[in-house]
Design a protein around this motif. Structure first.
Motif, PDB file in Angstrom:
ATOM      1  N   SER A  10       0.819  -1.221   0.000  1.00 10.99           N
ATOM      2  CA  SER A  10       0.000   0.000   0.000  1.00 10.99           C
ATOM      3  C   SER A  10       0.850   1.267   0.000  1.00 10.99           C
ATOM      4  O   SER A  10       0.385   2.329  -0.409  1.00 10.99           O
ATOM      5  CB  SER A  10      -0.974   0.005   1.179  1.00 10.99           C
ATOM      6  OG  SER A  10      -0.261   0.058   2.393  1.00 10.99           O
ATOM      7  N   ARG A  26       3.112   6.586  -2.566  1.00 10.04           N
ATOM      8  CA  ARG A  26       4.265   7.015  -3.370  1.00 10.04           C
ATOM      9  C   ARG A  26       3.794   7.519  -4.741  1.00 10.04           C
ATOM     10  O   ARG A  26       4.264   8.546  -5.238  1.00 10.04           O
ATOM     11  CB  ARG A  26       5.247   5.845  -3.555  1.00 10.04           C
ATOM     12  CG  ARG A  26       6.026   5.530  -2.287  1.00 10.04           C
ATOM     13  CD  ARG A  26       6.796   4.215  -2.388  1.00 10.04           C
ATOM     14  NE  ARG A  26       7.515   3.952  -1.157  1.00 10.04           N
ATOM     15  CZ  ARG A  26       8.828   4.105  -0.993  1.00 10.04           C
ATOM     16  NH1 ARG A  26       9.580   4.474  -2.009  1.00 10.04           N
ATOM     17  NH2 ARG A  26       9.403   3.874   0.167  1.00 10.04           N
ATOM     18  N   SER A  57       5.325  10.177   2.268  1.00 12.51           N
ATOM     19  CA  SER A  57       5.081  10.451   3.676  1.00 12.51           C
ATOM     20  C   SER A  57       4.483  11.850   3.875  1.00 12.51           C
ATOM     21  O   SER A  57       3.696  12.063   4.797  1.00 12.51           O
ATOM     22  CB  SER A  57       6.394  10.188   4.417  1.00 12.51           C
ATOM     23  OG  SER A  57       6.751  11.179   5.272  1.00 12.51           O
ATOM     24  N   ARG A  88      -5.880   9.912   2.501  1.00 12.44           N
ATOM     25  CA  ARG A  88      -6.099   8.582   3.082  1.00 12.44           C
ATOM     26  C   ARG A  88      -7.495   8.064   2.716  1.00 12.44           C
ATOM     27  O   ARG A  88      -7.663   6.919   2.362  1.00 12.44           O
ATOM     28  CB  ARG A  88      -5.906   8.596   4.602  1.00 12.44           C
ATOM     29  CG  ARG A  88      -4.592   9.223   5.059  1.00 12.44           C
ATOM     30  CD  ARG A  88      -4.230   8.826   6.470  1.00 12.44           C
ATOM     31  NE  ARG A  88      -3.850   7.418   6.513  1.00 12.44           N
ATOM     32  CZ  ARG A  88      -2.645   6.955   6.185  1.00 12.44           C
ATOM     33  NH1 ARG A  88      -1.687   7.764   5.801  1.00 12.44           N
ATOM     34  NH2 ARG A  88      -2.408   5.665   6.238  1.00 12.44           N
ATOM     35  N   ARG A  98       0.636   0.656   6.904  1.00  9.79           N
ATOM     36  CA  ARG A  98       0.676   1.235   8.254  1.00  9.79           C
ATOM     37  C   ARG A  98      -0.634   0.987   9.006  1.00  9.79           C
ATOM     38  O   ARG A  98      -0.635   0.763  10.189  1.00  9.79           O
ATOM     39  CB  ARG A  98       0.872   2.760   8.176  1.00  9.79           C
ATOM     40  CG  ARG A  98       2.114   3.236   7.434  1.00  9.79           C
ATOM     41  CD  ARG A  98       3.366   2.906   8.211  1.00  9.79           C
ATOM     42  NE  ARG A  98       4.572   3.441   7.559  1.00  9.79           N
ATOM     43  CZ  ARG A  98       5.114   2.975   6.453  1.00  9.79           C
ATOM     44  NH1 ARG A  98       4.581   1.945   5.848  1.00  9.79           N
ATOM     45  NH2 ARG A  98       6.211   3.528   5.948  1.00  9.79           N
ATOM     46  N   ASP A  99      -1.757   1.116   8.258  1.00 10.43           N
ATOM     47  CA  ASP A  99      -3.067   1.083   8.921  1.00 10.43           C
ATOM     48  C   ASP A  99      -3.942  -0.031   8.367  1.00 10.43           C
ATOM     49  O   ASP A  99      -5.153   0.089   8.353  1.00 10.43           O
ATOM     50  CB  ASP A  99      -3.764   2.436   8.739  1.00 10.43           C
ATOM     51  CG  ASP A  99      -3.959   2.791   7.270  1.00 10.43           C
ATOM     52  OD1 ASP A  99      -3.425   2.079   6.389  1.00 10.43           O
ATOM     53  OD2 ASP A  99      -4.668   3.779   6.982  1.00 10.43           O
ATOM     54  N   ARG A 114      10.211  10.096   9.097  1.00  6.26           N
ATOM     55  CA  ARG A 114       9.020   9.396   8.619  1.00  6.26           C
ATOM     56  C   ARG A 114       8.274   8.746   9.771  1.00  6.26           C
ATOM     57  O   ARG A 114       7.047   8.773   9.823  1.00  6.26           O
ATOM     58  CB  ARG A 114       9.417   8.331   7.594  1.00  6.26           C
ATOM     59  CG  ARG A 114       9.807   8.963   6.289  1.00  6.26           C
ATOM     60  CD  ARG A 114       9.106   8.258   5.174  1.00  6.26           C
ATOM     61  NE  ARG A 114      10.049   7.419   4.468  1.00  6.26           N
ATOM     62  CZ  ARG A 114       9.709   6.292   3.874  1.00  6.26           C
ATOM     63  NH1 ARG A 114       8.483   5.831   3.955  1.00  6.26           N
ATOM     64  NH2 ARG A 114      10.601   5.624   3.225  1.00  6.26           N
ATOM     65  N   ASP A 118       4.475   9.566  10.658  1.00  5.31           N
ATOM     66  CA  ASP A 118       3.479   8.486  10.601  1.00  5.31           C
ATOM     67  C   ASP A 118       2.865   8.195  11.958  1.00  5.31           C
ATOM     68  O   ASP A 118       1.899   7.457  12.052  1.00  5.31           O
ATOM     69  CB  ASP A 118       4.115   7.181  10.078  1.00  5.31           C
ATOM     70  CG  ASP A 118       4.515   7.270   8.606  1.00  5.31           C
ATOM     71  OD1 ASP A 118       4.049   8.190   7.923  1.00  5.31           O
ATOM     72  OD2 ASP A 118       5.291   6.411   8.160  1.00  5.31           O
TER      73      ASP A 118
HETATM   74  O1  C5P Z   1       5.943   1.652   3.127  1.00  5.63           O
HETATM   75  P1  C5P Z   1       6.550   2.795   2.346  1.00  5.63           P
HETATM   76  O2  C5P Z   1       7.878   3.219   2.845  1.00  5.63           O
HETATM   77  O3  C5P Z   1       6.535   2.578   0.882  1.00  5.63           O
HETATM   78  O4  C5P Z   1       5.543   4.009   2.614  1.00  5.63           O
HETATM   79  C1  C5P Z   1       5.836   5.316   2.210  1.00  5.63           C
HETATM   80  C2  C5P Z   1       5.042   6.277   3.078  1.00  5.63           C
HETATM   81  O5  C5P Z   1       3.654   6.167   2.746  1.00  5.63           O
HETATM   82  C3  C5P Z   1       5.102   6.005   4.573  1.00  5.63           C
HETATM   83  O6  C5P Z   1       6.183   6.684   5.204  1.00  5.63           O
HETATM   84  C4  C5P Z   1       3.766   6.505   5.078  1.00  5.63           C
HETATM   85  O7  C5P Z   1       3.834   7.896   5.359  1.00  5.63           O
HETATM   86  C5  C5P Z   1       2.846   6.314   3.901  1.00  5.63           C
HETATM   87  N1  C5P Z   1       1.981   5.150   4.052  1.00  5.63           N
HETATM   88  C6  C5P Z   1       0.837   5.291   4.812  1.00  5.63           C
HETATM   89  N2  C5P Z   1      -0.049   4.259   4.920  1.00  5.63           N
HETATM   90  C7  C5P Z   1       0.198   3.093   4.329  1.00  5.63           C
HETATM   91  C8  C5P Z   1       1.377   2.912   3.569  1.00  5.63           C
HETATM   92  C9  C5P Z   1       2.257   3.967   3.457  1.00  5.63           C
HETATM   93  O8  C5P Z   1       0.618   6.362   5.384  1.00  5.63           O
HETATM   94  N3  C5P Z   1      -0.704   2.100   4.434  1.00  5.63           N
END
Ligand code: C5P
Length: 217
Positions: free
Chosen positions: A33, A38, A84, A93, A115-116, A165, A169
Protein backbone atom coordinates in the motif's frame (compact mmCIF):
# COMPACT_ATOMS: atom_id res chain seq x y z
CA UNK A 1 -13.82 -11.97 4.14
CA UNK A 2 -11.26 -14.48 2.86
CA UNK A 3 -7.90 -15.14 4.45
CA UNK A 4 -6.57 -11.58 4.68
CA UNK A 5 -3.11 -11.03 6.12
CA UNK A 6 -2.42 -7.47 7.29
CA UNK A 7 1.29 -6.69 7.62
CA UNK A 8 1.90 -3.28 9.19
CA UNK A 9 5.02 -1.57 10.42
CA UNK A 10 7.39 1.36 9.97
CA UNK A 11 9.62 2.11 6.97
CA UNK A 12 12.20 -0.57 6.11
CA UNK A 13 11.10 -2.92 8.90
CA UNK A 14 11.11 -5.85 6.46
CA UNK A 15 7.31 -5.94 6.15
CA UNK A 16 7.37 -5.77 2.33
CA UNK A 17 9.60 -8.81 1.96
CA UNK A 18 7.64 -10.68 4.62
CA UNK A 19 4.34 -9.82 2.89
CA UNK A 20 5.61 -11.07 -0.48
CA UNK A 21 6.85 -14.33 1.00
CA UNK A 22 3.54 -14.91 2.81
CA UNK A 23 1.63 -14.18 -0.40
CA UNK A 24 3.72 -16.77 -2.24
CA UNK A 25 3.30 -19.34 0.53
CA UNK A 26 -0.50 -19.00 0.64
CA UNK A 27 -1.03 -18.30 -3.08
CA UNK A 28 -2.61 -14.89 -2.40
CA UNK A 29 -2.33 -11.56 -4.26
CA UNK A 30 -0.13 -8.99 -2.51
CA UNK A 31 -0.53 -5.21 -2.31
CA UNK A 32 2.24 -2.89 -1.11
CA UNK A 33 0.00 0.00 0.00
CA UNK A 34 3.00 2.31 0.38
CA UNK A 35 3.20 2.32 -3.41
CA UNK A 36 -0.21 4.05 -3.60
CA UNK A 37 1.00 6.94 -1.44
CA UNK A 38 4.27 7.02 -3.37
CA UNK A 39 2.35 7.20 -6.68
CA UNK A 40 0.23 10.10 -5.41
CA UNK A 41 3.28 12.00 -4.15
CA UNK A 42 5.34 11.44 -7.30
CA UNK A 43 2.43 12.27 -9.65
CA UNK A 44 1.72 15.50 -7.78
CA UNK A 45 5.39 16.46 -7.74
CA UNK A 46 5.75 15.78 -11.49
CA UNK A 47 2.76 18.05 -12.11
CA UNK A 48 4.51 20.82 -10.18
CA UNK A 49 2.03 20.61 -7.29
CA UNK A 50 2.59 21.22 -3.59
CA UNK A 51 2.81 18.04 -1.47
CA UNK A 52 1.86 19.94 1.66
CA UNK A 53 -1.32 21.39 0.16
CA UNK A 54 -4.18 19.17 1.38
CA UNK A 55 -6.58 20.01 -1.48
CA UNK A 56 -3.99 19.42 -4.22
CA UNK A 57 -2.85 16.18 -2.62
CA UNK A 58 -6.42 14.93 -2.24
CA UNK A 59 -7.19 15.74 -5.88
CA UNK A 60 -4.11 13.74 -6.93
CA UNK A 61 -5.25 10.83 -4.76
CA UNK A 62 -8.77 10.95 -6.25
CA UNK A 63 -7.21 10.73 -9.72
CA UNK A 64 -5.06 7.75 -8.66
CA UNK A 65 -4.81 5.04 -11.31
CA UNK A 66 -3.48 1.57 -10.47
CA UNK A 67 -1.57 1.64 -13.78
CA UNK A 68 0.78 4.17 -12.16
CA UNK A 69 2.12 1.56 -9.72
CA UNK A 70 4.45 -0.11 -12.18
CA UNK A 71 7.09 2.63 -12.12
CA UNK A 72 10.65 2.27 -10.79
CA UNK A 73 10.59 5.95 -9.80
CA UNK A 74 8.22 4.99 -6.97
CA UNK A 75 10.96 2.99 -5.23
CA UNK A 76 13.42 5.84 -4.69
CA UNK A 77 14.19 7.62 -1.46
CA UNK A 78 12.63 10.83 -2.81
CA UNK A 79 9.38 8.99 -3.58
CA UNK A 80 9.26 7.68 0.01
CA UNK A 81 9.65 11.21 1.30
CA UNK A 82 6.93 12.52 -1.06
CA UNK A 83 4.62 9.67 0.03
CA UNK A 84 5.08 10.45 3.68
CA UNK A 85 4.20 14.12 3.08
CA UNK A 86 0.97 13.43 1.18
CA UNK A 87 -0.02 10.62 3.58
CA UNK A 88 -0.60 13.10 6.44
CA UNK A 89 -3.65 14.58 4.66
CA UNK A 90 -6.87 12.83 5.78
CA UNK A 91 -8.43 13.45 2.34
CA UNK A 92 -5.61 11.49 0.69
CA UNK A 93 -6.10 8.58 3.08
CA UNK A 94 -9.86 8.58 2.46
CA UNK A 95 -9.38 8.68 -1.31
CA UNK A 96 -7.04 5.65 -1.27
CA UNK A 97 -9.16 3.66 1.20
CA UNK A 98 -11.67 2.13 -1.25
CA UNK A 99 -8.99 0.74 -3.56
CA UNK A 100 -7.30 -1.00 -0.62
CA UNK A 101 -10.59 -2.26 0.85
CA UNK A 102 -11.61 -3.75 -2.48
CA UNK A 103 -8.23 -5.48 -2.70
CA UNK A 104 -8.84 -6.97 0.75
CA UNK A 105 -12.29 -8.23 -0.27
CA UNK A 106 -10.96 -10.56 -2.97
CA UNK A 107 -11.50 -14.29 -2.63
CA UNK A 108 -9.75 -16.35 -1.41
CA UNK A 109 -8.00 -13.52 0.43
CA UNK A 110 -5.07 -11.12 0.11
CA UNK A 111 -1.89 -9.90 1.75
CA UNK A 112 -1.56 -6.14 2.23
CA UNK A 113 1.35 -4.34 3.83
CA UNK A 114 1.38 -0.78 5.11
CA UNK A 115 0.68 1.24 8.25
CA UNK A 116 -3.07 1.08 8.92
CA UNK A 117 -4.11 -2.17 7.27
CA UNK A 118 -4.97 -4.04 10.47
CA UNK A 119 -6.66 -1.00 12.02
CA UNK A 120 -8.50 0.83 9.19
CA UNK A 121 -8.41 -1.07 5.88
CA UNK A 122 -9.08 -4.60 7.11
CA UNK A 123 -9.86 -4.49 10.84
CA UNK A 124 -11.55 -7.89 10.52
CA UNK A 125 -8.49 -9.57 8.96
CA UNK A 126 -7.97 -13.02 10.49
CA UNK A 127 -4.18 -12.60 10.52
CA UNK A 128 -2.32 -9.45 11.57
CA UNK A 129 1.36 -8.81 12.00
CA UNK A 130 3.11 -5.67 13.19
CA UNK A 131 6.74 -5.80 12.06
CA UNK A 132 9.33 -3.56 13.72
CA UNK A 133 13.10 -3.16 13.99
CA UNK A 134 15.32 -0.50 15.51
CA UNK A 135 15.74 2.68 13.41
CA UNK A 136 19.48 1.92 13.01
CA UNK A 137 18.87 -1.57 11.63
CA UNK A 138 16.13 -0.28 9.33
CA UNK A 139 18.43 2.47 8.04
CA UNK A 140 21.14 -0.09 7.29
CA UNK A 141 18.69 -2.32 5.38
CA UNK A 142 17.35 0.62 3.38
CA UNK A 143 20.91 1.78 2.63
CA UNK A 144 21.79 -1.67 1.29
CA UNK A 145 18.63 -1.76 -0.87
CA UNK A 146 19.21 1.69 -2.35
CA UNK A 147 22.92 1.19 -3.02
CA UNK A 148 22.18 -2.20 -4.65
CA UNK A 149 19.89 -0.29 -7.04
CA UNK A 150 22.62 2.26 -7.74
CA UNK A 151 21.08 5.12 -5.76
CA UNK A 152 23.79 7.01 -3.86
CA UNK A 153 22.74 7.86 -0.31
CA UNK A 154 24.55 8.15 3.00
CA UNK A 155 23.60 5.98 5.97
CA UNK A 156 23.22 9.06 8.18
CA UNK A 157 20.81 10.73 5.74
CA UNK A 158 18.72 7.56 5.52
CA UNK A 159 18.61 7.24 9.30
CA UNK A 160 17.44 10.86 9.52
CA UNK A 161 14.75 10.11 6.86
CA UNK A 162 13.55 7.10 8.81
CA UNK A 163 13.28 9.03 12.07
CA UNK A 164 11.40 11.84 10.31
CA UNK A 165 9.02 9.40 8.62
CA UNK A 166 8.36 7.57 11.90
CA UNK A 167 7.52 10.90 13.52
CA UNK A 168 5.19 11.89 10.65
CA UNK A 169 3.48 8.49 10.60
CA UNK A 170 2.94 8.33 14.35
CA UNK A 171 2.93 11.85 15.77
CA UNK A 172 -0.80 12.69 15.60
CA UNK A 173 -3.95 11.33 17.21
CA UNK A 174 -5.14 10.06 13.80
CA UNK A 175 -1.70 8.71 12.86
CA UNK A 176 -1.75 5.54 10.79
CA UNK A 177 1.26 3.82 12.37
CA UNK A 178 -0.22 1.95 15.32
CA UNK A 179 -0.45 -1.78 15.91
CA UNK A 180 -3.96 -3.24 15.99
CA UNK A 181 -4.73 -4.69 19.42
CA UNK A 182 -5.02 -8.15 17.88
CA UNK A 183 -1.77 -7.89 15.83
CA UNK A 184 1.20 -10.07 16.72
CA UNK A 185 4.34 -8.00 17.18
CA UNK A 186 7.43 -9.22 15.33
CA UNK A 187 10.66 -7.40 16.18
CA UNK A 188 13.18 -8.25 13.45
CA UNK A 189 16.09 -6.18 14.85
CA UNK A 190 18.21 -9.25 15.59
CA UNK A 191 16.98 -11.34 12.66
CA UNK A 192 18.14 -11.93 9.12
CA UNK A 193 15.38 -11.52 6.55
CA UNK A 194 14.99 -15.28 6.19
CA UNK A 195 14.70 -15.70 9.98
CA UNK A 196 12.09 -12.93 10.01
CA UNK A 197 10.15 -14.58 7.18
CA UNK A 198 10.21 -17.94 9.01
CA UNK A 199 9.00 -16.32 12.23
CA UNK A 200 6.22 -14.54 10.31
CA UNK A 201 5.18 -17.81 8.68
CA UNK A 202 4.86 -19.51 12.06
CA UNK A 203 2.71 -16.69 13.43
CA UNK A 204 0.46 -16.73 10.38
CA UNK A 205 0.12 -20.54 10.46
CA UNK A 206 -1.28 -20.24 13.98
CA UNK A 207 -3.70 -17.53 12.83
CA UNK A 208 -4.72 -19.65 9.84
CA UNK A 209 -5.47 -22.69 12.00
CA UNK A 210 -7.61 -20.48 14.28
CA UNK A 211 -9.41 -18.99 11.27
CA UNK A 212 -10.11 -22.38 9.68
CA UNK A 213 -11.49 -23.64 12.97
CA UNK A 214 -13.77 -20.60 13.26
CA UNK A 215 -15.11 -21.25 9.73
CA UNK A 216 -16.05 -24.78 10.69
CA UNK A 217 -17.97 -23.17 13.51
O1 C5P B 1 5.94 1.65 3.13
P1 C5P B 1 6.55 2.79 2.35
O2 C5P B 1 7.88 3.22 2.85
O3 C5P B 1 6.54 2.58 0.88
O4 C5P B 1 5.54 4.01 2.61
C1 C5P B 1 5.84 5.32 2.21
C2 C5P B 1 5.04 6.28 3.08
O5 C5P B 1 3.65 6.17 2.75
C3 C5P B 1 5.10 6.00 4.57
O6 C5P B 1 6.18 6.68 5.20
C4 C5P B 1 3.77 6.50 5.08
O7 C5P B 1 3.83 7.90 5.36
C5 C5P B 1 2.85 6.31 3.90
N1 C5P B 1 1.98 5.15 4.05
C6 C5P B 1 0.84 5.29 4.81
N2 C5P B 1 -0.05 4.26 4.92
C7 C5P B 1 0.20 3.09 4.33
C8 C5P B 1 1.38 2.91 3.57
C9 C5P B 1 2.26 3.97 3.46
O8 C5P B 1 0.62 6.36 5.38
N3 C5P B 1 -0.70 2.10 4.43
Amino acid sequence: MGFVIAVDGPAASGKGTIAQQLARAYGLPCLDSGLLYRAVGVTLQRAGGDLDDAAQAEAAARAFDAGALDDDALRTRAAGEAASRVAVHPGVRRALRDFQMRFAEQEPGAVIDGRDIGTVIAPGAPAKLFVTASPEVRAERRWLQLTAKGEAASYDDILADIRLRDARDSGRADSPLAAAIDAVLLDTTEMSISQAADAARRIIETARARWEKSLKG
